[in-house]
Design a protein around this motif. Structure first.
Motif, PDB file in Angstrom:
ATOM      1  N   LYS A  13     -17.736 -20.279 -43.626  1.00 44.55           N
ATOM      2  CA  LYS A  13     -17.184 -19.458 -44.586  1.00 44.55           C
ATOM      3  C   LYS A  13     -17.234 -17.898 -43.955  1.00 44.55           C
ATOM      4  CE  LYS A  13     -18.421 -21.526 -48.868  1.00 44.55           C
ATOM      5  NZ  LYS A  13     -19.305 -21.558 -50.031  1.00 44.55           N
ATOM      6  N   ALA A  14     -18.376 -17.487 -43.371  1.00 45.28           N
ATOM      7  CA  ALA A  14     -18.472 -16.254 -42.534  1.00 45.28           C
ATOM      8  C   ALA A  14     -17.352 -16.163 -41.613  1.00 45.28           C
ATOM      9  CB  ALA A  14     -19.738 -15.977 -42.104  1.00 45.28           C
ATOM     10  N   LEU A  33     -11.004 -25.226 -33.828  1.00 44.24           N
ATOM     11  CA  LEU A  33     -12.073 -24.804 -34.584  1.00 44.24           C
ATOM     12  C   LEU A  33     -13.049 -26.234 -34.653  1.00 44.24           C
ATOM     13  CD1 LEU A  33     -10.318 -22.990 -37.510  1.00 44.24           C
ATOM     14  CD2 LEU A  33     -11.950 -21.851 -35.673  1.00 44.24           C
ATOM     15  N   PRO A  34     -14.296 -25.978 -35.064  1.00 39.80           N
ATOM     16  CA  PRO A  34     -15.020 -27.053 -34.954  1.00 39.80           C
ATOM     17  C   PRO A  34     -14.794 -27.774 -36.563  1.00 39.80           C
ATOM     18  CG  PRO A  34     -16.526 -25.249 -34.639  1.00 39.80           C
ATOM     19  CD  PRO A  34     -14.956 -24.694 -34.948  1.00 39.80           C
ATOM     20  N   GLU A  43     -12.132 -27.196 -42.229  1.00 36.50           N
ATOM     21  CA  GLU A  43     -12.219 -27.665 -43.693  1.00 36.50           C
ATOM     22  C   GLU A  43     -12.177 -26.529 -44.572  1.00 36.50           C
ATOM     23  OE1 GLU A  43     -15.081 -30.172 -46.992  1.00 36.50           O
ATOM     24  OE2 GLU A  43     -15.570 -29.959 -44.879  1.00 36.50           O
ATOM     25  N   TYR A  44     -12.940 -25.696 -44.104  1.00 33.31           N
ATOM     26  CA  TYR A  44     -12.990 -24.229 -44.955  1.00 33.31           C
ATOM     27  C   TYR A  44     -12.013 -23.444 -44.851  1.00 33.31           C
ATOM     28  CZ  TYR A  44     -14.279 -19.851 -47.004  1.00 33.31           C
ATOM     29  OH  TYR A  44     -14.513 -18.846 -47.764  1.00 33.31           O
ATOM     30  N   LEU A  45     -11.044 -23.428 -43.489  1.00 32.66           N
ATOM     31  CA  LEU A  45      -9.813 -22.878 -43.039  1.00 32.66           C
ATOM     32  C   LEU A  45      -8.691 -23.300 -44.099  1.00 32.66           C
ATOM     33  CD1 LEU A  45      -8.071 -20.754 -41.537  1.00 32.66           C
ATOM     34  CD2 LEU A  45      -7.859 -22.845 -39.962  1.00 32.66           C
ATOM     35  N   TYR A  74      -0.640 -29.345 -43.315  1.00 27.59           N
ATOM     36  CA  TYR A  74      -1.992 -30.095 -42.962  1.00 27.59           C
ATOM     37  C   TYR A  74      -2.671 -29.647 -41.709  1.00 27.59           C
ATOM     38  CZ  TYR A  74       0.692 -33.708 -45.763  1.00 27.59           C
ATOM     39  OH  TYR A  74       1.731 -34.060 -46.668  1.00 27.59           O
ATOM     40  N   ILE A  75      -3.936 -29.354 -41.983  1.00 28.99           N
ATOM     41  CA  ILE A  75      -4.677 -28.965 -40.755  1.00 28.99           C
ATOM     42  C   ILE A  75      -5.545 -29.889 -40.148  1.00 28.99           C
ATOM     43  CG2 ILE A  75      -6.264 -27.314 -40.197  1.00 28.99           C
ATOM     44  CD1 ILE A  75      -4.164 -25.631 -41.555  1.00 28.99           C
ATOM     45  N   ALA A  76      -5.229 -30.132 -38.949  1.00 29.89           N
ATOM     46  CA  ALA A  76      -5.987 -30.997 -38.044  1.00 29.89           C
ATOM     47  C   ALA A  76      -7.538 -30.723 -37.938  1.00 29.89           C
ATOM     48  CB  ALA A  76      -5.570 -31.197 -36.701  1.00 29.89           C
ATOM     49  N   PRO A  77      -8.256 -31.824 -38.497  1.00 32.33           N
ATOM     50  CA  PRO A  77      -9.794 -31.569 -38.428  1.00 32.33           C
ATOM     51  C   PRO A  77     -10.509 -31.523 -37.177  1.00 32.33           C
ATOM     52  CG  PRO A  77      -9.327 -34.092 -38.809  1.00 32.33           C
ATOM     53  CD  PRO A  77      -8.084 -33.221 -38.616  1.00 32.33           C
TER      54      PRO A  77
END
Length: 378
Positions: free
Chosen positions: A92-93, A206-207, A212-214, A241-244
């Protein structure tokens, strides 16, 4: 390479020492600390003149985001990289910080006592980061003349009208981003209509917890639906759709639908997810009806995939290097002749909307006035 001055703003001595030890292995790095006098941030920055700030942000409630905003408001050109714990609170941060203008982030163990065992991870992130900061410093002088030199010869907008008449509609948009991509995504997706006539699939480096938060943050911020994609999801119009993180994402044809294939395939360009993997799969399924978008970023991931989209007669546009936090990826695509169309993030959204449907030349003529910040260079 010239010396790169790095200011670390971190209260925990273990974290400061671990990062400093790695940075000092690179001869071009000069490291400074700020640990217990956060009110003096502006004074220290003015005195030390750092090329980049490494700023610890534990969560969205702490003082870290306040410090970031203070730096951004006073030193708008100074790159800030966030150090955040690898946790939901850290995600989140970090995402919030990226949206506010931080250029990148580095994860560390949630327990600071484990930082001593994270040297390999930190080194893997810090070494390319220092190189990227050096390149970013060199690319500050990217200007219109340079871009025009890369994209000669040019035609006026009116010259494009005959070609657009025969243009095929776009049925799939794939977007890839790295350093600076998160900030661009918020600008682009917030401008897309809820009823966009095509699906959009995105790889942002991103990790896992962070993607997920994005997706959650974008969904709350945008009119269009945004979610982290799952294996087997049907790719539907009007959805993003954002790839995990940690997984490769491809577009596949099932018995009756176009779906996402999410799997733990090998890294490509040392990335998982990889932009190349996504772009290549889109080109195979959609061919000339694919629109690929490359955002701000470093490295080469996405270039080969963009080439494959072009080989299948699809289209590529890139974020204007002058609006990119890291201009490497857009500049490389332009230099390779993959595209001559570069846009601000806001205009990329307009291009996606425009290309999602087939319209005659009258539409494009009426839109010319609205596209003054977009370059159509062929």
């Amino acid at each position: 390479m010239d010396t790169i001055n790095i200011l670390i703003i971190e209260k925990d001595i273990l974290v400061r020492r671990a990062i400093t030890n790695i940075l000092q292995q690179q001869k071009q790095s000069r490291v400074y600390w700020l640990h217990d006098e956060f009110d003096n941030v502006e004074t220290v920055i003015r005195n030390k003149e750092p090329d980049v700030v490494l700023l610890n942000i534990e969560n969205i409630e702490g003082e870290g985001l306040d410090i970031l905003q203070k730096i951004r408001s006073t030193f708008s050109e100074l790159p800030v990289v966030v150090i955040s714990p690898r946790s939901k609170e850290g995600a989140k941060a970090a995402i919030t910080a990226l949206r506010l203008g931080a250029i990148d982030f580095i994860t560390r163990p949630e327990s600071k006592n484990l930082i001593l065992f994270a040297e390999r991870h930190l080194k893997k992130r810090l070494e390319p980061l220092v190189k990227a900061i050096g390149k970013m410093r060199e690319q500050k002088n990217v200007d219109k003349i340079m871009l025009e030199a890369l994209t000669q010869p040019q035609k006026s907008f009116g010259d494009l009208i005959p070609d657009i008449k025969d243009q095929q509609p776009i049925e799939m948009v794939v977007i890839g981003g790295c350093t600076g991509g998160v900030q661009a995504l918020f600008s682009i997706l917030s401008k897309l209509p809820r009823d966009l006539g095509i699906p959009v699939v995105i790889v942002q480096h991103l990790p896992r917890t962070y993607t997920e938060y994005l997706a959650t943050s974008l969904d709350a911020f945008c009119k269009i639906s945004v979610r982290e994609v799952q294996n087997g999801d049907k790719l539907e119009a009007g959805s993003v759709y954002i790839a995990p993180g940690g997984y490769q994402c491809e577009i596949s044809q099932s018995a009756s639908d176009i779906v996402a294939s999410v799997h733990r395939g090998p890294r490509e360009n040392n990335m998982r997810p990889s932009i190349d993997v996504l772009f290549r799969s889109a080109a195979k399924i959609y061919g000339s009806k694919t629109l690929g978008v490359l955002l701000s970023g470093c490295g080469c991931d996405g270039l080969r995939g963009a080439e494959e989209i072009k080989e299948h007669s699809g289209q590529i546009i890139v974020q204007d290097p002058r609006s990119s936090i890291a201009a490497d990826l857009p500049l490389a695509a332009i230099s390779r002749g993959l595209t001559k169309t570069y846009c601000t993030p806001q205009d990329i959204a307009q291009q996606i909307t425009k290309h999602s449907m087939f319209m005659g030349s009258d539409y494009y003529q009426t839109q010319e006035k609205d596209l003054i910040n977009t370059n159509f260079l062929f």
